[in-house]
Design a protein around this motif. Sequence first.
Motif, mmCIF file in Angstrom:
data_model
loop_
_atom_site.group_PDB
_atom_site.id
_atom_site.type_symbol
_atom_site.label_atom_id
_atom_site.label_comp_id
_atom_site.label_asym_id
_atom_site.label_seq_id
_atom_site.Cartn_x
_atom_site.Cartn_y
_atom_site.Cartn_z
ATOM 1 N N ARG A 109 27.537 18.340 -1.039
ATOM 2 C CA ARG A 109 26.406 19.266 -0.900
ATOM 3 C C ARG A 109 25.382 19.036 -2.003
ATOM 4 N N TRP A 110 24.128 19.349 -1.680
ATOM 5 C CA TRP A 110 23.034 19.310 -2.644
ATOM 6 C C TRP A 110 22.349 20.664 -2.619
ATOM 7 N N PHE A 111 22.380 21.352 -3.769
ATOM 8 C CA PHE A 111 21.804 22.689 -3.893
ATOM 9 C C PHE A 111 20.408 22.572 -4.494
ATOM 10 N N TYR A 112 19.401 22.970 -3.742
ATOM 11 C CA TYR A 112 18.025 22.957 -4.257
ATOM 12 C C TYR A 112 17.719 24.352 -4.796
ATOM 13 N N ARG A 113 18.044 24.537 -6.078
ATOM 14 C CA ARG A 113 17.942 25.829 -6.745
ATOM 15 C C ARG A 113 17.380 25.604 -8.143
ATOM 16 N N TYR A 114 16.260 24.919 -8.247
ATOM 17 C CA TYR A 114 15.739 24.512 -9.546
ATOM 18 C C TYR A 114 14.525 25.349 -9.942
ATOM 19 N N PRO A 115 14.516 25.855 -11.191
ATOM 20 C CA PRO A 115 15.595 25.813 -12.187
ATOM 21 C C PRO A 115 16.639 26.897 -11.956
ATOM 22 N N ALA A 117 17.473 30.394 -8.795
ATOM 23 C CA ALA A 117 17.221 30.892 -7.441
ATOM 24 C C ALA A 117 17.107 32.409 -7.493
ATOM 25 N N PRO A 118 16.443 33.024 -6.512
ATOM 26 C CA PRO A 118 16.279 34.484 -6.550
ATOM 27 C C PRO A 118 17.594 35.245 -6.647
ATOM 28 N N ASP A 119 18.666 34.744 -6.013
ATOM 29 C CA ASP A 119 19.918 35.503 -6.048
ATOM 30 C C ASP A 119 20.551 35.532 -7.434
ATOM 31 N N LEU A 120 20.088 34.670 -8.346
ATOM 32 C CA LEU A 120 20.563 34.717 -9.726
ATOM 33 C C LEU A 120 19.624 35.508 -10.635
ATOM 34 N N LEU A 121 18.587 36.104 -10.039
ATOM 35 C CA LEU A 121 17.629 36.907 -10.793
ATOM 36 C C LEU A 121 17.811 38.405 -10.576
ATOM 37 N N ASP A 180 24.475 22.088 -17.142
ATOM 38 C CA ASP A 180 23.105 22.104 -17.647
ATOM 39 C C ASP A 180 23.068 21.286 -18.936
ATOM 40 N N ARG A 181 21.969 21.351 -19.642
ATOM 41 C CA ARG A 181 21.840 20.512 -20.843
ATOM 42 C C ARG A 181 22.838 20.886 -21.925
ATOM 43 N N ASP A 182 23.397 22.119 -21.833
ATOM 44 C CA ASP A 182 24.360 22.549 -22.838
ATOM 45 C C ASP A 182 25.812 22.396 -22.374
#
Length: 332
Positions: A109-115, A117-121, A180-182
């Motif tokens: 799967r490829w999730f297009y949620r960059y950076p 997505a609304p459900d994480l807000l 992520d970067r961390d």
Amino acid sequence: MASTTPYDLVAIGRVGVDLYPLQHGITLDEARTFEKFLGGSAATVTVGAARHGRRAALVSATADDAFGRFVHRELLQLGVDDAYLQTISGGPPTPVTFCEFFPPDRFPRWFYRYPTAPDLLITPESLPLQAIREARAFWSTLTGLSQQPSRAAHAAAREERGRTPLTMLDLGYLPAFWLDRDHDADAARAEARSRAWEALPYATVAVGNLEECELVTGESDPRRAARALLAAGVELAVVTQGRRGVLAMTPSEEVFVDGFPVTVVNGLGAGDAFQAALVHGLLAGWDLARVTHFANVAGALVAGRLECSTAMPTTAEVQALLSDVELADGAL
């Protein structure tokens, strides 16, 4: 408008649009045609519960865009209350997920949620706390703990509900949500494990596949993993193993169900169908063996279908297949 009557199920978490290629056994760059479906585990679980006649509501968010409107419309058409599905303007778009199909066991799967997505807000202030507190079952997933402010919203929901019966934690681990970067792969897994252990004391039911249960408990054996989850305080631990079967365990009972034979088309929605059926059976007061068999067949049915949300089976579909199997085995 949301009803004042308590819901059978309130789920919080991921929602979006699945764009699936209609050609299988090839990579996305070779695919020619696609079809869109309502997607996201929380949305799919609520649809699955609605298919079993349960009153379900989704706590999540979309953008104010075409796919967001599609999500609202599909939820309502599939019997889910969208009263708590927020619309967030000026932020990221409603997410899209692509998949490749290489049955029986490879579905990248490829999730297009960059950076994000609304459900994480979603925020603690935006939660329907009364609906969460009074719901007969409440469902959340590990992915909702991967980012702020969603993590804080989930914590607020846990505090509001406490350890009310049928407070369910899906141990689903999607690396893309944690990297992520961390966080490299090891750091991402460690972070997810830490967040799971923060949530487990509030859960009465925990469900995950063997790999997910191992990530959380450190145990690769299904029984040891289930016992570790029970030791964390849950009352029911379920370890799914695909074609190898399902283990369900309480402090006093253990049930193992063999995998149900099916020609796999798309294995991605099986877990959501399993959990929706599990909710239905637990709310109905079925014994552990019956609810595990029922949920196992529901998951298998969806694994044999292309889509996830609209593939969720009805109670009658599951029961008919169960009855056929019982007759074939001479159980009736």
